[in-house]
Design an enzyme around this catalytic site. Structure first.
Site, PDB file in Angstrom:
ATOM      1  N   ASP A   4      41.293  42.821  36.019  1.00 47.73           N
ATOM      2  CA  ASP A   4      41.321  42.119  37.284  1.00 47.73           C
ATOM      3  C   ASP A   4      40.245  42.753  38.168  1.00 47.73           C
ATOM      4  O   ASP A   4      39.611  43.757  37.815  1.00 47.73           O
ATOM      5  CB  ASP A   4      42.729  42.197  37.914  1.00 47.73           C
ATOM      6  CG  ASP A   4      42.944  41.089  38.931  1.00 47.73           C
ATOM      7  OD1 ASP A   4      44.099  40.756  39.216  1.00 47.73           O
ATOM      8  OD2 ASP A   4      41.935  40.551  39.429  1.00 47.73           O
TER       9      ASP A   4
HETATM   10  C1  GLC Z   1      41.888  38.579  42.239  1.00 46.32           C
HETATM   11  C2  GLC Z   1      43.179  38.218  41.552  1.00 46.32           C
HETATM   12  C3  GLC Z   1      42.983  37.516  40.244  1.00 46.32           C
HETATM   13  C4  GLC Z   1      41.712  36.675  40.307  1.00 46.32           C
HETATM   14  C5  GLC Z   1      40.555  37.647  40.389  1.00 46.32           C
HETATM   15  C6  GLC Z   1      39.199  36.933  40.503  1.00 46.32           C
HETATM   16  O1  GLC Z   1      42.019  39.816  42.883  1.00 46.32           O
HETATM   17  O2  GLC Z   1      44.142  39.241  41.359  1.00 46.32           O
HETATM   18  O3  GLC Z   1      44.148  36.717  40.006  1.00 46.32           O
HETATM   19  O4  GLC Z   1      41.591  35.857  39.166  1.00 46.32           O
HETATM   20  O5  GLC Z   1      40.703  38.568  41.459  1.00 46.32           O
HETATM   21  O6  GLC Z   1      39.116  36.285  41.738  1.00 46.32           O
END
Ligand code: GLC
Length: 746
Positions: A279
């Site tokens: 993430d």
């Molecule tokens: C965010 C979220 C994740 C998302 C990623 C890209 O912090 O936790 O669900 O897909 O970053 O935006």
């Protein structure tokens, strides 16, 4: 049929069986071929995902040097083609970039938030929504989305419950697979397909206190029973191409560096050969979590644990080459990660078709897309109260008052995680009621509050006046979209702002009150429920929420949604979910509540059972609950056998009758209760459901087939087994009001 045709058919069958395997071999051969041409630095570059920024020479040079494998959040197709051209023509690696974006419940055409989509209990409409999203997203050259989010969510304080499919493992798995199929289509190499991403791996929905980015402590058995199955099914049954690790440390280990999860379980046990992406900066976040010493340590631990791609922290691209040179990370670890990434890019057809066709006619907001969004919204609504069958509104009604901060809130109606949807395209309830019924009824509109958090009551007089001129009040309240989603957690679930006071004021007019709640989570709205004659839960319904609501209020459609999550009566009851493990001293519901307890009551006088003195025994609404404009009765529950062996299938039938005066759709739910096992078992668990539409008076025998293997559990030795014993089987229109029968497994 002549012999020649038989021979041709036989050859065709062989080819059909042989071709996919041949294609896979081709891809593996081509992966090895590309891998062998890459420098170590270029290999590591594939493991690096950057967030799009204003394109500059530094970015162009990073791509030329082969230091970027994927870019997220770029959505201008001209720019994407320009960046792709650099990767394909100015970098000697000639490996295409993979562009990604969060398309959680629609790209331009916004569908209901996933929690609302789950309430439809209709995987077909969820798949259709994801297909629409894929068509619109891929038009921009974006071929990877970070969805479905399948975090089992039992805590409405957690803002991300809005993105989830709710509290149930079976429902989340069914909906997650449907979304994967919609995104990926029949062929991932089709330019309109986008790679899905099962997230967040794992147990992110169990964060302590419902506070985002917090810790969780879910033991392996609970992981395997509750949190992992939607991921396993999305990968093994629906072929989900990628997976994202979660922010929360679970039992002290952040999933981005959890070898058991990423290698032993995902690769060795499940045979996953797709890409695992972290993430956002969750690699470097491990320093703050006290799990890594510095960015180099974070790169080392996550690469060794099996993370393939580093989203935006750049720890991989900054330190992995050094770590390989120093012998701390074998190059074979890098090679394996890069194989997974190259394989995905081949499967997406990017090597042969890296550019976006800019000549295509845009499909954004196509009528078919908007209609699918309207249908999804209508099927997401859950009717929670309808005293005197106030709904659907009588055609004799000549005037309505449209009141509330969410009656005409085009931005907030779209809900959280809406990057590309445009509020200018939102059709609000006020607009739709005016367009669809303005010629039949007089519409008196007054928001009362400008937005959900507003504290000022200066708008109440106009709202009261509007209500007094009308025969019925349609009151739209709830949450602005910013109040749910990532990092948007609430310690309380009562209506925000002066909305409760607005409901009081509407109730005081004495007019029939229809309350429609738009929110990203369950709210503790017991008082407003009591004050309302009818109450419809609309979640955040997306672009077409207005027409869907108007049509339902006037009876063109009927509500069929069911709650995918338990609604607590009091926030202090959380965590509260239907499939809790049995406890030794459950409440018998005869216990005394706070105001019933005599003064100087002696310590043991209240008995010793599990309940809240001040919040009683029950939720406001149970999982699976929802009304329709008609009524249904269940009878004649019949099982094909009273005793079965593990390899057999139980046939179940029940008679469903539409006993009302309108056509309706019922979600028939099948629950199982394993009465005892080598480990404590849940009170009940959803094992199947189906939607049945019946005309007034129509009766139908509804049948299910339940393989005994679906009753397996993770036993005291952590093995997935079917244990002999007694089971209850329950069928009904929610998780509480059910018919019951019993059977045994030998
Ligand atoms: C965010 C979220 C994740 C998302 C990623 C890209 O912090 O936790 O669900 O897909 O970053 O935006």
């Amino acid at each position: 049929m002549s012999k020649r045709i038989y021979v041709l058919l036989f050859i065709l069958l062989c080819l059909c069986r042989f071709l996919p395997a041949r294609a896979q071999e081709d891809i593996e051969t081509r992966v090895e071929g590309i891998l062998s041409t890459l420098t170590l630095r270029q290999k590591i570059g594939q493991m690096n995902q950057l967030n799009a920024r204003k394109p500059d020479e530094k970015l162009y040079q990073q791509i030329r040097d082969g230091e970027v494998g994927s870019i997220l959040n770029a959505e201008d197709p001209v720019l994407l083609n320009r960046l792709q051209q650099i990767a394909m023509e100015e970098c000697n690696a000639r490996v295409p970039l993979l562009f990604a974006r969060d398309v959680i419940h629609g790209f331009k055409t916004i569908f209901p938030i996933p929690l609302g989509q789950a309430a439809s209990f209709n995987p077909e409409i969820v798949e259709k929504g994801a297909r629409v999203a894929a068509l619109e997203t891929s038009e921009k050259g974006i071929r990877w989305t970070f969805a479905p989010m399948m975090d089992i969510s039992r805590d409405a304080r957690w803002g991300r419950i809005a993105e989830s499919f709710g509290e149930d493992t079976y429902l989340s798995g069914v909906m997650g697979m449907a979304m994967v199929r919609g995104f990926q289509g029949d062929d991932l190499a089709d330019p309109t397909s986008i790679a899905a991403c099962a997230k967040h791996f794992v147990a992110y929905g169990a964060v302590e206190g419902g506070r985002d980015y917090n810790v969780s402590y879910i033991p392996e058995r609970q992981l395997r029973k509750t949190y992992l199955p939607p991921f396993e099914r999305s990968i093994r049954e629906a072929g989900c191409a990628t997976l994202m690790t979660s922010f929360n440390s679970n039992d002290g280990i952040p999933p981005s560096a959890n070898r058991f999860l990423l290698r032993d379980l995902l690769r060795d046990e499940w045979g996953f050969d797709g890409v695992v992406v972290s993430d956002w900066a969750s690699v470097s976040m491990m320093i703050r979590q006290g799990f890594c010493e510095d960015r180099k340590d974070a790169a080392r631990k996550s690469a060794l644990a099996g993370l393939d791609m580093d989203m935006t922290s750049e720890c991989f691209v900054d330190y992995l080459e050094e770590l390989v040179r120093e012998g701390d990370v074998p190059e074979s670890v890098i090679d394996q990660a890069v194989r997974n990434i190259l394989r995905l890019k081949f499967r997406l057809g990017l090597f042969s078709n890296p550019y976006t066709d800019l000549s295509k006619v845009s499909c954004m907001y196509a009528p078919a897309h908007l209609e699918a969004a309207r249908q999804a919204a209508a099927e997401s609504f859950v009717l929670l109260k309808n005293t005197g069958n106030l709904l659907p509104l009588s055609r004799d009604i000549r005037s309505v008052a449209v009141i509330g901060p969410l009656a005409d809130a085009p931005h907030d109606q779209l809900g959280t995680w809406c990057f590309d949807g445009e509020k200018e395209m939102t059709r609000t309830p006020l607009q739709a009621i005016r367009e669809q019924y303005g010629d039949q009824v007089t519409i008196h509109y007054a928001p009362g509050l400008a937005f959900s958090r507003e504290q000022s009551v200066t708008g109440f007089d106009a709202a009261i006046e509007a209500a007094q001129q009308a025969e019925v009040i349609l009151l739209f309240i709830g949450e602005e979209s910013i109040l749910s989603g990532e990092a948007h957690c609430l310690a309380g679930l009562d209506l925000v702002g002066a909305q409760a006071e607005l409901v009081d004021a509407m109730k005081a007019t004495g007019k029939p009150l229809v309350t429609i709640i738009m929110a990203g989570r369950p709210l503790t709205m017991g008082k407003q429920l009591a004050q309302s004659d009818a109450l419809l839960y609309a979640w955040h319904p997306g672009t077409m929420g207005g027409p869907a609501l108007a049509g339902m209020l006037w009876g063109e459609t009927a509500p069929s949604g069911k709650l995918p999550v338990t609604f607590p009566a009091h926030v202090g009851q959380i965590p509260l979910y239907y499939n809790q493990e049995r406890i030794g001293r459950p409440a018998n519901r005869k216990e005394l509540l706070l105001d019933q307890i005599p003064q100087e009551a002696r310590q043991s006088s209240l008995g010793n059972t599990s309940y809240y003195l001040d919040a009683g025994f029950d939720p406001l609404f149970v999982f699976g609950y929802g009304l329709s404009y008609t009524t249904f009765t269940y009878s004649g529950l019949t099982l094909s056998r009273e005793e079965l062996s593990p390899e057999e299938t139980l046939k179940v039938s029940v008679t469903l009758v539409n006993t009302g005066s309108r056509e309706g759709t019922e979600v028939v739910q099948l629950y199982i209760s394993d009465l005892y096992a080598s480990v404590a078992t849940p009170e009940k668990e959803l094992k199947d459901f189906c939607r049945v539409t019946l005309k007034p008076g129509e009766s139908r025998m509804v049948e299910f087939e339940l393989p005994v293997e679906n009753l397996s559990l993770w036993n005291i030795d952590m093995q997935r087994v079917i244990e002999p014993g007694k089971f209850d089987l329950m069928i009904g229109g929610n998780s509480r009001d059910v018919l019951k029968a019993s059977f045994r497994v030998k």
